[in-house]
Design an enzyme around this catalytic site. Structure first.
Site, PDB file in Angstrom:
ATOM      1  N   SER A   1       0.818  -1.212   0.000  1.00 26.48           N
ATOM      2  CA  SER A   1       0.000   0.000   0.000  1.00 26.48           C
ATOM      3  C   SER A   1       0.851   1.261   0.000  1.00 26.48           C
ATOM      4  CB  SER A   1      -0.891   0.041   1.248  1.00 26.48           C
ATOM      5  OG  SER A   1      -1.957  -0.849   1.097  1.00 26.48           O
TER       6      SER A   1
ATOM      7  N   MET B   1      -2.883  -7.591   6.166  1.00 23.60           N
ATOM      8  CA  MET B   1      -3.878  -8.352   5.392  1.00 23.60           C
ATOM      9  C   MET B   1      -3.323  -8.916   4.087  1.00 23.60           C
ATOM     10  SD  MET B   1      -7.032  -5.677   5.756  1.00 23.60           S
ATOM     11  CE  MET B   1      -7.277  -4.721   7.255  1.00 23.60           C
ATOM     12  N   SER B   2      -2.004  -9.015   3.984  1.00 20.52           N
ATOM     13  CA  SER B   2      -1.430  -9.422   2.690  1.00 20.52           C
ATOM     14  C   SER B   2      -0.225 -10.324   2.890  1.00 20.52           C
ATOM     15  CB  SER B   2      -1.014  -8.173   1.910  1.00 20.52           C
ATOM     16  OG  SER B   2       0.089  -7.553   2.542  1.00 20.52           O
TER      17      SER B   2
ATOM     18  N   ALA C   1       2.301  -2.655   4.123  1.00 23.93           N
ATOM     19  CA  ALA C   1       2.010  -1.743   5.232  1.00 23.93           C
ATOM     20  C   ALA C   1       1.375  -2.590   6.323  1.00 23.93           C
ATOM     21  CB  ALA C   1       1.045  -0.659   4.775  1.00 23.93           C
TER      22      ALA C   1
ATOM     23  N   TYR D   1      -9.249 -10.346   0.223  1.00 22.35           N
ATOM     24  CA  TYR D   1     -10.454  -9.602   0.645  1.00 22.35           C
ATOM     25  C   TYR D   1     -11.102  -8.831  -0.509  1.00 22.35           C
ATOM     26  CZ  TYR D   1      -7.411  -5.443   1.077  1.00 22.35           C
ATOM     27  OH  TYR D   1      -6.530  -4.436   0.830  1.00 22.35           O
ATOM     28  N   GLU D   2     -10.351  -8.660  -1.631  1.00 26.81           N
ATOM     29  CA  GLU D   2     -10.961  -8.008  -2.794  1.00 26.81           C
ATOM     30  C   GLU D   2     -11.878  -8.976  -3.531  1.00 26.81           C
ATOM     31  OE1 GLU D   2      -8.000  -5.541  -5.146  1.00 26.81           O
ATOM     32  OE2 GLU D   2      -6.656  -6.648  -3.826  1.00 26.81           O
TER      33      GLU D   2
ATOM     34  N   HIS E   1      -7.453   3.692   6.538  1.00 24.07           N
ATOM     35  CA  HIS E   1      -6.607   3.429   5.364  1.00 24.07           C
ATOM     36  C   HIS E   1      -5.871   4.707   4.938  1.00 24.07           C
ATOM     37  CE1 HIS E   1      -5.149   1.085   2.025  1.00 24.07           C
ATOM     38  NE2 HIS E   1      -5.687   1.886   1.130  1.00 24.07           N
TER      39      HIS E   1
ATOM     40  N   HIS F   1      -5.380  -8.931  -3.114  1.00 23.38           N
ATOM     41  CA  HIS F   1      -5.670  -9.456  -1.774  1.00 23.38           C
ATOM     42  C   HIS F   1      -6.903 -10.361  -1.833  1.00 23.38           C
ATOM     43  CE1 HIS F   1      -3.937  -5.391  -1.375  1.00 23.38           C
ATOM     44  NE2 HIS F   1      -3.388  -5.797  -0.237  1.00 23.38           N
TER      45      HIS F   1
ATOM     46  N   ASN G   1       0.713   2.240  11.572  1.00 21.07           N
ATOM     47  CA  ASN G   1      -0.138   2.603  12.722  1.00 21.07           C
ATOM     48  C   ASN G   1       0.131   1.657  13.882  1.00 21.07           C
ATOM     49  OD1 ASN G   1      -2.447   0.337  12.607  1.00 21.07           O
ATOM     50  ND2 ASN G   1      -1.823   0.892  10.549  1.00 21.07           N
TER      51      ASN G   1
HETATM   52  N1  ADE Z   1      -2.459  -2.774   7.547  1.00 21.28           N
HETATM   53  C1  ADE Z   1      -2.037  -1.597   8.045  1.00 21.28           C
HETATM   54  N2  ADE Z   1      -2.403  -1.468   9.314  1.00 21.28           N
HETATM   55  C2  ADE Z   1      -3.089  -2.583   9.644  1.00 21.28           C
HETATM   56  C3  ADE Z   1      -3.725  -3.053  10.809  1.00 21.28           C
HETATM   57  N3  ADE Z   1      -3.745  -2.321  11.904  1.00 21.28           N
HETATM   58  N4  ADE Z   1      -4.324  -4.253  10.778  1.00 21.28           N
HETATM   59  C4  ADE Z   1      -4.299  -4.983   9.671  1.00 21.28           C
HETATM   60  N5  ADE Z   1      -3.719  -4.612   8.544  1.00 21.28           N
HETATM   61  C5  ADE Z   1      -3.114  -3.421   8.517  1.00 21.28           C
END
Ligand code: ADE
Length: 311
Positions: A35, A225-226, A121, A93-94, A283, A91, A249
């Protein structure tokens, strides 16, 4: 089960050969951009982009911050190292099938790459890892893989493929060493890179606080998620795999839940009530940090590629 026997490798490879100049057709290194990280393209000379839409078997990335093109070109000084780069990933999830998610990895392996560098990310579960840190992944926890959502389910791609792929050393020690050597050469500072365990969740929901705590307690340092489907396909194809996770984050894991009971009791007794701030991940935040740190990720990947194949 999804059939791997019908994957259109020959058509995809023929299409690539028809669109890409010969000197770029045998990449040594494959790179997947996470990302907001497709600015990595700026490190590539003589770049030729092939849209996924023109490649048989490829899905389209639908996530903001992802392009949908396979880029061919050269990285590094001198003649340069031929690379192939996924500008945007797919992904589950898409709505993509797992076999579609990992198809580009199998194609890159057939183009001849030996090394796969995957970026993403991720959220930090480990409080000692700050936003902006790049985590060199040393291992993973993939609940989806363990519970029936594994990209290697179904008939193997060919008879020479292992039925039971060992993952005890999925993350190349050699490439991890190069990542730290590259960071040192770039003088990124000791805290720029960390090491840790990646937890894969299917998304598209972000984790709840309880899920975040569970993953942390299970030993994960970051969550995303990847990546893990790509790692499995890469290992199955016999590649050396490196994963670099950019922390965008902090996952909020409260030591103690806000007690609505205590708040109501205090309120009704006329006592002051201390309300906790709620923190929500977005996001946009993920893309913003990606943008801010894309330059560092770019120089790091560039340097690692140079070190893999010295000019
Ligand atoms: N990608 C970026 N931050 C994330 C999070 N907190 N949980 C899952 N996937 C993420």
């Amino acid at each position: 089960a999804e059939s791997n026997a019908t994957l259109p490798f020959e058509e995809t490879l023929a299409k690539i050969r028809s669109l890409v100049p010969e000197k770029l057709q045998k990449p040594q290194v494959g790179i997947v951009c996470g990302s907001g990280l497709h600015t990595l393209a700026a490190a590539i000379r003589d770049i030729v982009e092939v849209p996924y839409a023109s490649l048989p078997g490829f899905g389209k990335s639908t996530v903001p911050g992802h392009k949908s093109a396979l880029a061919f070109g050269l990285i590094g000084p001198g003649e340069g190292v031929p690379v192939v780069v996924m500008l945007g990933r797919l992904h589950p999830y898409e709505g993509h099938k797992l076999s579609t998610v990992v198809y580009p990895i199998r194609v890159m392996a057939r183009l001849g790459i030996k090394n796969l560098i995957i970026t993403n990310a991720a959220g930090a579960l480990n409080r000692d890892i700050a936003v902006g840190t790049i985590v060199v992944i040393q291992d993973h926890i993939a609940l989806p893989n363990m519970t029936g959502m594994n990209p290697l389910l179904g008939p193997p791609v060919g008879p020479e493929y292992p039925r039971f792929l060992p993952l005890s050393s999925a993350y190349s020690v050699g490439l991890r060493r190069l990542a730290f050597i590259a960071a040192h050469k770039l003088q990124l500072g000791v805290n720029a890179l960390a090491e840790g365990v990646y937890a894969w969740v299917s998304g598209p929901t972000y984790e709840t606080p309880a899920e975040g705590r569970m993953l942390r307690n299970a030993g994960a340092d970051v969550v995303g998620m990847s990546t893990i489907p790509e790692v499995l396909a890469g290992k199955e194809e016999g590649l050396e795999v490196l994963v670099l996770s950019l922390v965008t984050n902090m996952v909020v894991i409260p030591n103690k839940y806000r007690s609505i009971r205590d708040e109501v009791e205090a309120e009704l007794a006329g006592k002051p009530v201390a309300r906790q701030e709620e923190v929500v991940v977005s996001h946009e935040e993920v893309l913003l940090i990606g943008k801010q740190k894309a330059e560092v990720m770019k120089s790091l990947v560039e340097k690692i590629v140079e070190l893999i194949a010295p000019a």
